[in-house]
Scaffold this motif. Structure first.
Motif, PDB file in Angstrom:
ATOM      1  N   UNK A  33       0.886  -1.161   0.000  1.00  0.00           N
ATOM      2  CA  UNK A  33       0.000   0.000   0.000  1.00  0.00           C
ATOM      3  C   UNK A  33       0.926   1.213   0.000  1.00  0.00           C
ATOM      4  N   UNK A  34       0.959   1.956  -1.118  1.00  0.00           N
ATOM      5  CA  UNK A  34       1.959   3.021  -1.252  1.00  0.00           C
ATOM      6  C   UNK A  34       1.705   4.210  -0.331  1.00  0.00           C
ATOM      7  N   UNK A  35       2.426   4.225   0.762  1.00  0.00           N
ATOM      8  CA  UNK A  35       2.312   5.315   1.738  1.00  0.00           C
ATOM      9  C   UNK A  35       3.526   5.260   2.659  1.00  0.00           C
ATOM     10  N   UNK A  36       3.768   6.352   3.342  1.00  0.00           N
ATOM     11  CA  UNK A  36       4.885   6.436   4.277  1.00  0.00           C
ATOM     12  C   UNK A  36       4.502   5.748   5.586  1.00  0.00           C
ATOM     13  N   UNK A  37       5.175   4.654   5.942  1.00  0.00           N
ATOM     14  CA  UNK A  37       4.812   3.962   7.187  1.00  0.00           C
ATOM     15  C   UNK A  37       5.082   4.787   8.444  1.00  0.00           C
ATOM     16  N   UNK A  38       5.857   5.859   8.295  1.00  0.00           N
ATOM     17  CA  UNK A  38       6.094   6.736   9.445  1.00  0.00           C
ATOM     18  C   UNK A  38       4.884   7.622   9.741  1.00  0.00           C
ATOM     19  N   UNK A  61       1.955  -2.414   9.213  1.00  0.00           N
ATOM     20  CA  UNK A  61       2.943  -1.343   9.181  1.00  0.00           C
ATOM     21  C   UNK A  61       4.227  -1.916   9.781  1.00  0.00           C
ATOM     22  N   UNK A  62       5.231  -2.222   8.943  1.00  0.00           N
ATOM     23  CA  UNK A  62       6.432  -2.890   9.450  1.00  0.00           C
ATOM     24  C   UNK A  62       7.320  -1.999  10.312  1.00  0.00           C
ATOM     25  N   UNK A  63       7.096  -0.704  10.278  1.00  0.00           N
ATOM     26  CA  UNK A  63       7.900   0.225  11.075  1.00  0.00           C
ATOM     27  C   UNK A  63       7.354   0.329  12.495  1.00  0.00           C
ATOM     28  N   UNK A  64       6.034   0.457  12.616  1.00  0.00           N
ATOM     29  CA  UNK A  64       5.431   0.584  13.945  1.00  0.00           C
ATOM     30  C   UNK A  64       5.024  -0.764  14.531  1.00  0.00           C
ATOM     31  N   UNK A  65       4.885  -1.771  13.671  1.00  0.00           N
ATOM     32  CA  UNK A  65       4.442  -3.083  14.123  1.00  0.00           C
ATOM     33  C   UNK A  65       2.935  -3.230  14.203  1.00  0.00           C
ATOM     34  N   UNK A 109      10.837  -4.521  10.313  1.00  0.00           N
ATOM     35  CA  UNK A 109       9.894  -5.644  10.223  1.00  0.00           C
ATOM     36  C   UNK A 109       9.278  -6.019  11.574  1.00  0.00           C
ATOM     37  N   UNK A 110       8.893  -5.014  12.318  1.00  0.00           N
ATOM     38  CA  UNK A 110       8.266  -5.238  13.618  1.00  0.00           C
ATOM     39  C   UNK A 110       6.911  -5.936  13.422  1.00  0.00           C
TER      40      UNK A 110
END
Length: 199
Positions: A33-38, A61-65, A109-110
């Motif tokens: 899903x093209x978006x900034x995970x931050x 969301x692999x950044x936030x888990x 990859x949280x």
């Protein structure tokens, strides 16, 4: 025993899906899903997928888990054309927030271990029959083999027969299925020939 809902994930049940599964080898398809995970939450993406009538099983969301589940694996997700998403005993569709140009496997990859343990419980083989997905935009013209698809396992969206999309890009599949599984899946040069000669 396999659980319909991923333990620890948030739930946002979709009111619709693409029908019952047709049977066959279990598989998982990885989307972007093209978006900034931050800056974008898994819940907001899940809400948008429901609005579009294209629910996946998981949004991650692999950044936030953060992981949100919309459907149980026994129902087909809406991310694949025609009945392709109904192939298999299960065909878990996972929307990963990120970019096809910047592989999500380059992040921390949280939450991945929880997802993989759940997929293992549903007996999705830790193999990637079509090999690593091509980098974007080359992935737009990737081979989409029905023979490999029939084996089950893990696939990038760009590797699914009948699709024209290029995600997830050149992800490092070893970070998903593990180095050991990757070594078992991809034979060394000449090994296949030796095996044929022994038969």
């Amino acid at each position: 025993m396999a659980q319909a809902w991923l333990p620890g994930a948030s739930r946002l049940p979709s009111p619709g899906d693409s029908g019952a599964m047709l049977g066959g080898a279990p598989r998982t398809v990885w989307f972007i899903w093209p978006a900034d995970p931050q800056g974008v939450s898994a819940r907001s993406v899940a809400q948008r997928l429901i609005q579009l009538h294209r629910p996946s099983h998981l949004v991650w969301n692999p950044v936030t888990g953060e992981i949100v589940q919309l459907l149980p694996p026994t129902r087909a997700g809406g991310g694949l054309a025609a009945d392709r998403g109904r192939n298999g005993r299960i065909c878990v569709q996972i929307q990963v927030i990120g970019s096809a140009r910047e592989p999500f496997t380059d992040t921390k990859l949280d939450g991945l271990d929880d997802i993989l343990a759940w997929l293992d419980s549903w007996e999705v083989p830790r193999r990637w029959p079509a090999g690593p997905p091509l980098p974007y935009p080359h992935s737009l013209t990737a081979e989409r083999s029905k023979r490999l698809w029939a084996r089950g396992g893990h696939f990038g969206h760009s590797q699914v027969p009948g699709t024209r999309e290029g995600d997830p890009g050149s992800i490092d599949i070893a970070r998903i299925i593990g180095e050991e599984a990757l070594n078992l899946e991809v034979p060394l040069p000449g090994r296949e020939l030796r095996l044929l000669q022994e038969v």
